[in-house]
Design a protein around this motif. Structure first.
Motif, PDB file in Angstrom:
ATOM      1  N   GLN A  83       0.795  -1.220   0.000  1.00  0.00           N
ATOM      2  CA  GLN A  83       0.000   0.000   0.000  1.00  0.00           C
ATOM      3  C   GLN A  83       0.834   1.280   0.000  1.00  0.00           C
ATOM      4  O   GLN A  83       0.417   2.294  -0.555  1.00  0.00           O
ATOM      5  N   LEU A  84       1.995   1.241   0.662  1.00  0.00           N
ATOM      6  CA  LEU A  84       2.748   2.473   0.881  1.00  0.00           C
ATOM      7  C   LEU A  84       3.922   2.579  -0.081  1.00  0.00           C
ATOM      8  O   LEU A  84       5.072   2.326   0.265  1.00  0.00           O
ATOM      9  N   ARG A  91       6.299  11.086  -0.030  1.00  0.00           N
ATOM     10  CA  ARG A  91       5.997  12.391  -0.615  1.00  0.00           C
ATOM     11  C   ARG A  91       4.568  12.858  -0.345  1.00  0.00           C
ATOM     12  O   ARG A  91       4.206  13.985  -0.689  1.00  0.00           O
ATOM     13  N   GLY A  92       3.750  11.982   0.247  1.00  0.00           N
ATOM     14  CA  GLY A  92       2.413  12.394   0.642  1.00  0.00           C
ATOM     15  C   GLY A  92       1.511  12.768  -0.505  1.00  0.00           C
ATOM     16  O   GLY A  92       0.655  13.649  -0.369  1.00  0.00           O
ATOM     17  N   THR A  93       1.671  12.107  -1.645  1.00  0.00           N
ATOM     18  CA  THR A  93       0.801  12.366  -2.790  1.00  0.00           C
ATOM     19  C   THR A  93       0.007  11.108  -3.109  1.00  0.00           C
ATOM     20  O   THR A  93       0.474   9.988  -2.879  1.00  0.00           O
ATOM     21  N   PRO A  94      -1.207  11.256  -3.640  1.00  0.00           N
ATOM     22  CA  PRO A  94      -2.002  10.070  -3.963  1.00  0.00           C
ATOM     23  C   PRO A  94      -1.304   9.192  -4.994  1.00  0.00           C
ATOM     24  O   PRO A  94      -0.638   9.686  -5.907  1.00  0.00           O
ATOM     25  N   GLY A  95      -1.447   7.885  -4.823  1.00  0.00           N
ATOM     26  CA  GLY A  95      -0.858   6.933  -5.767  1.00  0.00           C
ATOM     27  C   GLY A  95      -1.826   5.807  -6.042  1.00  0.00           C
ATOM     28  O   GLY A  95      -2.999   5.867  -5.680  1.00  0.00           O
TER      29      GLY A  95
END
Length: 248
Positions: A83-84, A91-95
């Motif tokens: 998941q991560l 970077r805290g951006t949606p993936g």
């Protein structure tokens, strides 16, 4: 021939050596995939191994990438690693939601096998954490909410209860002892083909147009001793049978 992706089954170990007032550390990269890889390649399957440290960055993220394979095997690799991705965690951006993509791929006809270990199912201290993911519904078993490991240091002998099922590869006779497993509960509608300690060891089920299976002990030491994964000819039959059933 099936195209198989094995994700996990590797780790980095670090040791601290203390000699009087001095200390130093050593590190080693270790893989446990070789018995399983040899067994599947010996039956003509094409095996790709994605080591654990590469899973966060390189695990297939959508149906197109997953379509390169017929069967995905998750072995001793926790849900966080799927998941991560660095994109999300660092970077805290949606993936990509790779677990949801994997669920959809199985539902559309893919084959999924989860093999046991300290970071499989619920796992050591609950750190594998698949119970709280979309993949839980795909598996033919229900996962415990707590640490699910059962250690059998004196050895426990599996009992095959579905010897006629093709997913067991025609294996007959007594199985060598295993030294532990992840405790799970059978899901309604699933077929339990082998047990260990009264719990499912091998279970299979249909999921949408696809199939899923579990082997709740390990495919290499320590839970799978040498007598099981190196010396027993049934090892290749069982894992070969599972892959061949999953890929139809």
């Amino acid at each position: 021939m099936s195209r198989v992706l094995i994700a996990g089954e590797s780790w980095i170990s670090q040791s601290t050596h203390i000699k009087g007032v001095d200390s130093f550390t050593t590190s080693a990269y270790v893989t446990g995939v070789e018995p399983l890889r040899r067994a599947l390649e010996g039956r003509g399957h094409e095996v790709t191994h994605l080591p654990a440290h590469l899973v966060p960055e390189q695990f297939p993220g959508d149906a197109e990438a997953l379509a390169r394979y017929d069967v995905v095997i998750l072995s001793d690799i926790g849900a966080n690693s799927l998941q991560l991705s660095p994109e999300v965690f660092e970077r805290g951006t949606p993936g990509a939601d790779r677990i949801d993509a994997l669920r959809g791929w199985v539902g559309d006809g893919g084959g999924l096998l989860m093999v046991g270990g300290y970071l499989s199912f619920t796992g050591f201290e609950g750190k594998a954490a698949y119970r709280n993911t979309a993949l839980h519904e795909v598996l033919p078993v229900e996962l415990l909410p707590e640490d699910d490991r059962v250690e059998l240091p004196a050895g426990g002998r599996p009992s095959a209860v579905g010897t006629g099922h093709p997913a067991l590869g025609g294996v007959t006779g007594e199985w060598p002892p295993l030294l532990g497993y992840n405790r799970v509960r059978p899901r309604p509608g699933a077929e339990v083909l082998a047990t260990l300690g009264g719990d499912p060891l091998v279970a299979v089920a249909e999921y949408g147009a696809g199939r899923s299976a579990v082997f709740t002990s390990d495919c290499s030491p320590h839970w799978a001793p040498v007598a099981f994964c190196e010396q027993w000819d049934g090892y290749a039959r069982v894992f070969g049978g599972l892959v061949e059933w999953l890929s139809r």
